[in-house]
Scaffold this active site. Sequence first.
Site, mmCIF file in Angstrom:
data_model
loop_
_atom_site.group_PDB
_atom_site.id
_atom_site.type_symbol
_atom_site.label_atom_id
_atom_site.label_comp_id
_atom_site.label_asym_id
_atom_site.label_seq_id
_atom_site.Cartn_x
_atom_site.Cartn_y
_atom_site.Cartn_z
ATOM 1 N N ASP A 68 -4.745 -12.559 4.278
ATOM 2 C CA ASP A 68 -5.967 -12.026 4.867
ATOM 3 C C ASP A 68 -7.220 -12.397 4.077
ATOM 4 O OD1 ASP A 68 -4.958 -10.419 2.866
ATOM 5 O OD2 ASP A 68 -4.871 -8.596 4.066
ATOM 6 N N HIS B 2 0.804 -1.223 0.000
ATOM 7 C CA HIS B 2 0.000 0.000 0.000
ATOM 8 C C HIS B 2 0.841 1.279 0.000
ATOM 9 C CE1 HIS B 2 -3.713 -2.129 0.378
ATOM 10 N NE2 HIS B 2 -3.442 -2.611 1.571
ATOM 11 N N HIS C 204 -6.714 -7.204 -0.080
ATOM 12 C CA HIS C 204 -6.794 -5.781 -0.402
ATOM 13 C C HIS C 204 -6.101 -5.492 -1.738
ATOM 14 C CE1 HIS C 204 -6.927 -6.042 4.051
ATOM 15 N NE2 HIS C 204 -7.824 -5.068 3.942
ATOM 16 N N ASP D 10 -3.332 -10.771 -2.042
ATOM 17 C CA ASP D 10 -3.844 -10.186 -0.806
ATOM 18 C C ASP D 10 -5.320 -9.830 -0.986
ATOM 19 O OD1 ASP D 10 -4.274 -7.873 1.212
ATOM 20 O OD2 ASP D 10 -2.214 -8.428 1.664
#
Length: 397
Positions: free
Chosen positions: A259, A134, A172, A170
Amino acid sequence: MPTQARVIWDPDFTQYNFGPHHPMSPVRLDLTARLCDAFGLFDADDVEVVSPGVPSDDLLHLVHHEEFVAAVRRASADPDVADERLGLGTDDVPAFEGMHEVSARIAEGTRDVCEAVWTGQAAHGVNFCGGLHHAMAGNASGFCVYNDIAVGIQWLLDHGAERVAYIDVDVHHGDGVESIFWDDPRVLTVSIHETGRALFPGTGWATDIGGGKASGQAVNVSLPPGLSDAGWLRAFHAGVMPVVRAFKPSILVTQHGCDTHTDDPLAHFALSIEAQREAMLTLHKLSHDICDGKWVALGGGGYEVVDVVPRSWTHLTAIAAHRPILPGVAVPESWRQHVQEVIGRPGPTRMGDLPEGQPLWWRSWDLGYDPSSEVDRAVMATRQAVFPHHGLDVWFD
């Protein structure tokens, strides 16, 4: 002969620590390393464990603005002066003493395994402490200070890699890496993630396909919440694999945030360890199929720090070491005893989640497109947006 796997680890990486109440607990890294060690992975003759030093700022400047690195340094020395305008000192990225040094070492670790794989010193490289996808060029974001992935990819480009494929599984969206290479046709960024309508960072739509100089080089598979193994694996094989094969990368860099698991507290997918392991095995095989086995595998998100992260990333390390661990194998009792002492509850007993003998199953795209399926509609949106840029048919692989 090259080392089979170079692995980045040092107990000091647990100093990447945002405090006792932050979901990104450093114990996840310690428990992962201990589980790898309990399985004998770190002691194998063909596995090299490396502790990287603090690099010069020049390495970070490959992708990060000089003023941002300077701001991290200031906040690292005095957390009270952290600049929230640059994402520092926020709830997501609290400032802490030594933040620059440990974050820079993580970036150097990813650069190190990229170099080792690219130059033939190691067949595969693993940095489960990395995968901080990120972080942007000019600010921290989403628990990530420096973008070790982008640093490693840029080093590869600067040292002769003509095409780098980056695959991010991931939950995200891998927004930082995508943003940094948005206009670079040498880099294919692929992210398969939960829709931004339900989850941070709120980006990563199928129609986001790269800048004018690199149209079609950003691939986003944006999936609905609640997805379990069968739907996710269908999307992975139908939306990710064909375009990576068509790109014909010189090296594969993959991010394995775990995750996506059903027990993760910050997202809404319901994957098993077996499904995560299947993606690892598939990407490992892909590296041997298309780029002579040049594979760098990184960590990422993952906030169920006892039952999920250590098992998932131990599988990743074992696969890279060509010593895969079957899901039915028992977790070493010594590791479970340590978990009991440190966490106050026992760890998982097996290296997988599914009942013994239950196979993974997903429906191949070859069996046809189902317009009533939310998953299929998401996959088709991605295929329609980017597949023609790579000479692929949107209906058939």
